[in-house]
Design a protein around this motif. Structure first.
Motif, short mmCIF file in Angstrom:
data_model
loop_
_atom_site.label_atom_id
_atom_site.label_comp_id
_atom_site.label_asym_id
_atom_site.label_seq_id
_atom_site.Cartn_x
_atom_site.Cartn_y
_atom_site.Cartn_z
N LEU A 215 1.05 13.70 4.67
CA LEU A 215 0.59 14.10 3.38
C LEU A 215 -0.60 14.95 3.50
O LEU A 215 -1.26 15.42 2.34
N ARG A 216 -1.25 15.11 4.56
CA ARG A 216 -2.47 15.97 4.37
C ARG A 216 -3.72 15.22 3.64
O ARG A 216 -4.30 15.99 2.71
N MET A 217 -3.88 14.13 3.96
CA MET A 217 -4.80 13.28 3.06
C MET A 217 -5.72 12.77 3.93
O MET A 217 -5.39 12.02 5.19
N ASP A 218 -7.18 12.83 3.91
CA ASP A 218 -8.21 12.15 4.47
C ASP A 218 -8.44 10.89 3.86
O ASP A 218 -8.20 10.33 2.80
N LYS A 219 -8.91 9.76 4.80
CA LYS A 219 -9.43 8.55 4.36
C LYS A 219 -10.85 8.28 4.49
O LYS A 219 -11.38 8.79 5.85
N ILE A 220 -11.36 7.67 3.66
CA ILE A 220 -12.85 7.16 3.67
C ILE A 220 -12.98 5.85 3.68
O ILE A 220 -12.40 4.92 2.91
N ALA A 221 -13.52 5.27 4.51
CA ALA A 221 -13.47 3.60 5.06
C ALA A 221 -14.57 3.10 4.50
O ALA A 221 -15.86 3.59 5.19
N ALA B 223 0.92 -0.91 0.01
CA ALA B 223 0.11 -0.07 -0.10
C ALA B 223 0.78 1.21 0.07
O ALA B 223 0.55 2.28 -0.58
N ARG B 224 2.10 1.28 0.88
CA ARG B 224 2.81 2.41 0.81
C ARG B 224 3.54 2.65 -0.64
O ARG B 224 3.60 3.84 -1.01
N ARG B 225 3.96 1.55 -1.26
CA ARG B 225 4.63 1.71 -2.50
C ARG B 225 3.40 2.25 -3.59
O ARG B 225 3.77 3.32 -4.45
N THR B 226 2.22 2.09 -3.45
CA THR B 226 1.07 2.37 -4.58
C THR B 226 0.91 3.67 -4.17
O THR B 226 0.65 4.70 -5.06
N PHE B 227 0.76 4.40 -2.89
CA PHE B 227 0.63 5.84 -2.57
C PHE B 227 1.81 6.43 -3.19
O PHE B 227 1.45 7.77 -3.68
N MET B 228 3.02 6.10 -3.12
CA MET B 228 4.06 6.71 -3.34
C MET B 228 4.30 6.99 -4.84
O MET B 228 4.50 8.02 -5.53
N MET B 229 3.76 5.80 -5.95
CA MET B 229 3.82 5.88 -7.24
C MET B 229 2.62 6.70 -7.62
O MET B 229 3.15 7.32 -8.84
N ARG C 125 -0.42 7.46 9.70
CA ARG C 125 0.72 8.35 10.04
C ARG C 125 1.37 9.03 8.65
O ARG C 125 1.30 10.24 8.48
N MET C 126 1.06 8.08 7.77
CA MET C 126 1.64 8.46 6.29
C MET C 126 0.50 9.46 5.76
O MET C 126 0.86 10.51 5.06
N CYS C 127 -0.59 9.25 5.99
CA CYS C 127 -1.88 9.90 5.35
C CYS C 127 -1.82 11.41 5.81
O CYS C 127 -2.30 12.43 5.51
N ALA C 128 -1.50 11.15 7.52
CA ALA C 128 -1.55 12.53 8.20
C ALA C 128 -0.28 13.32 7.59
O ALA C 128 -0.64 14.75 7.64
N ALA D 206 -4.11 -3.33 5.67
CA ALA D 206 -2.88 -2.50 5.18
C ALA D 206 -3.35 -0.90 5.40
O ALA D 206 -2.47 -0.14 5.16
N TYR D 207 -4.75 -0.71 5.13
CA TYR D 207 -4.95 0.58 4.87
C TYR D 207 -5.71 1.09 6.67
O TYR D 207 -5.71 2.34 6.70
N ILE D 208 -5.75 0.53 7.44
CA ILE D 208 -6.33 0.95 8.72
C ILE D 208 -5.04 0.66 9.93
O ILE D 208 -5.04 0.85 10.88
N ALA D 209 -3.88 0.47 9.17
CA ALA D 209 -2.69 0.09 10.08
C ALA D 209 -2.12 1.53 10.50
O ALA D 209 -2.56 2.55 9.88
N GLY D 210 -1.42 1.77 11.81
CA GLY D 210 -0.91 2.96 12.22
C GLY D 210 0.11 3.30 11.23
O GLY D 210 0.15 4.71 10.95
N GLU D 211 0.81 2.50 10.51
CA GLU D 211 1.78 3.14 9.78
C GLU D 211 1.26 3.98 8.42
O GLU D 211 1.72 5.06 8.05
N THR D 212 -0.04 3.41 7.99
CA THR D 212 -0.67 4.11 6.86
C THR D 212 -1.49 5.46 7.34
O THR D 212 -1.48 6.33 6.57
#
Length: 518
Positions: free
Chosen positions: A202-208, A149-155, A197-200, A189-195
């Motif tokens: 990058l100033r991105m909101d998540k919709i579950a 998931a992290r590599r997909t966000f980065m790409m 923190r990454m979205c925070a 992979a999307y509700i993990a703490g690392e994800t």
């Protein structure tokens, strides 16, 4: 009828206890009449299924399975909402052994008894823009974990034109942006703490979205169906949804594409076919047309973060000890004038460093707790290159190399080793003295001179030299103790005092002998 009986029983209990019953309350109880069969049937027909599901499964299950979408997903600009999800590719691909060790780990590869390239069903992680329909990121792995998931966000926030050109695509894969909101399926992979923190950062909101409810994310499911029907179904080695459809087809034996071939085919299909295909859901426009219009005359999108933010968010944390030339990472030095001033006060200190392998132009060093300082690469050749491109530069493939250089080095090393061995053998045979039992015992005693225990520890009363050996003992060239007798102190002759000095009453001179009390 049962309600009336319960109320009348309650009134009798209260009267027995001595409580006075109001006439109006008694008339209200007598007015209770049982509902008719028609009334009961109407209520059961209206609320029966919903009440049964609510009582048997609970409110959470009811919300997940009976969610009403209404107007559905509404977007007005590119990057407003992006959708990310994984898809088990319906195709067997031949994965190289090195890739299997990297993805699965050596322990699991050994447990599966894999000794070479093997066919596997890979997982595709895709991020798509909901407004234009352009695919922003694509990654391949063997498990849907946080790293995928992290590599997909980065790409999704990088220009992929060079990747498309390397795969042979004619068009440009220049679709990249920083999303405003990310819609996901509540996977681990999307509700993990690392994800989070990454979205925070990058100033991105998540919709579950509700988990395992594909109809809410219909956009992504249509993409996966298109990939399967238009591309993967035509390639040998495809898999099927059930054993009945598969029949006697051996997917593993029919696999012909390696993982590199699959990546190349997917990227060419995305850039040259999918992005240029008209879509009825978008009024017959292609995703590429919508992207160009939005970037030229539309509202545009959020710009991607700068190099410093990308390095801090997606970089790898390392520990490096600084040198006079700065901090060295992957054969490249990083430094700055401000960091050089820090090194003047702590020249040998170890620092935490954030380094991004996709762009080696800059690194960040933590000079104080939570205080990061940017460093630039000192080699101009490494600016703007990824670590893979930098390794190709260091190889210098354009420089002609002597094919006999390795053989020459090997022969020279063997010659030096032979010469040293000959000199050692000559010295042992010619110059060395004959080893006797006395010399052997003395050598053993000398080898154990530093060995001590609490009961054999030397005391201050013992007279020993600097190396723990008694004063007056010497060693020859072979390390054997050779005793040397200590010479007796030489006494100076006593001078006679002249008689004239005695007569004049002068005090005679006394000479102090070093090392004595005289």
């Amino acid at each position: 009828m049962r309600l009336r009986e319960e109320r009348e029983a309650d009134l009798r209990l209260r009267e027995t206890a001595g409580e006075e019953i109001e006439p109006a309350e008694r008339r209200a109880v007598e007015a209770i009449r049982p509902p008719s069969l028609k009334t009961v049937a109407t209520r059961v027909k209206r609320f029966g299924p919903l009440e049964q599901a609510f009582r048997s499964q609970g409110p959470d299950w009811l919300l997940r399975n009976q969610l009403v979408t209404g107007m559905g997903l509404q977007v007005e600009r590119a990057g407003q909402i992006v959708v990310i999800d994984e898809y088990d590719a319906d195709l067997m691909s031949i994965v190289p052994f090195d890739f299997l060790v990297h993805w699965l780990g050596p322990d699991r590869v050994a447990a599966l008894e894999i000794t070479g390239d093997a066919p596997f069903r890979v997982i595709l992680s895709v991020m798509i823009d909901a407004f234009t329909g352009c695919i922003l990121g694509l990654q391949i792995g063997l498990s849907a974990d946080q790293d995928l998931a992290r590599r997909t966000f980065m790409m999704a926030m990088m220009d992929k034109t060079r990747i498309a050109a390397a795969c042979g695509a004619e068009g440009a894969w220049d679709k990249f942006l920083r999303p405003e909101k990310v819609l996901h399926d509540s996977g681990n992979a999307y509700i993990a703490g690392e994800t989070e923190r990454m979205c925070a950062q990058l100033r991105m909101d998540k919709i579950a979205a509700p988990k395992a409810k594909a109809f809410i994310r219909g956009l992504m499911e249509r993409i996966f169906r298109t990939v399967h029907e238009k591309l993967l179904a035509r390639i040998p080695g495809r898999t099927f949804s059930n054993p009945v459809k598969r029949g006697e087809y051996d997917s593993e034996a029919e696999a012909v594409l390696t993982i590199d071939d699959l990546i190349q085919v997917l990227i060419v299909w995305i850039v040259d076919i999918y992005h240029n295909s008209p879509n009825l859901g978008r009024d017959g426009l292609t995703p590429a047309d919508l992207w160009r219009h939005e970037m030229a005359v539309g509202m545009g999108c959020r710009p991607v973060p700068g190099l410093r933010v990308m390095t801090h968010v997606f970089g790898t944390t390392l520990t490096r000890r600084a040198q006079g030339t700065g901090i060295r990472i992957m054969h490249a030095n990083y430094s700055s004038e401000e960091f050089a001033r820090v090194l003047l006060r702590s020249p040998t200190r170890a620092f935490r460093v954030r380094w991004w392998e996709e762009n080696m132009s800059e690194a960040q060093v933590e000079v104080k707790p939570r205080v990061w300082m940017p460093l630039e690469v000192m080699d101009p050749r490494a600016r703007g290159l990824s670590v893979d491109e930098w390794m190709l530069v260091l190889k210098r493939a354009h420089v002609a190399r002597d094919p006999e250089a390795a053989a020459i080095r090997r022969r020279a090393g063997e010659q030096i080793d032979d010469q040293i061995e000959d000199r050692i053998a000559m010295r042992r045979k010619v110059r060395r003295k004959t080893m006797t039992e006395e010399r052997l015992l003395q050598a053993e005693e000398r080898a154990l001179r530093y060995f001590r225990t609490p009961t054999t520890e030397l005391t201050s009363a013992e007279t020993h030299g600097l190396y723990g050996a008694p004063v007056g003992i010497d060693h020859d060239e072979d390390g054997v103790v050779r005793e040397t007798p200590v010479a007796a102190p030489v006494l100076e002759p006593v001078r006679k005092t002249p008689a004239s000095a005695t007569l004049r009453g002068r005090r005679p001179k006394s000479r102090v002998i070093p090392g004595t009390m005289e």
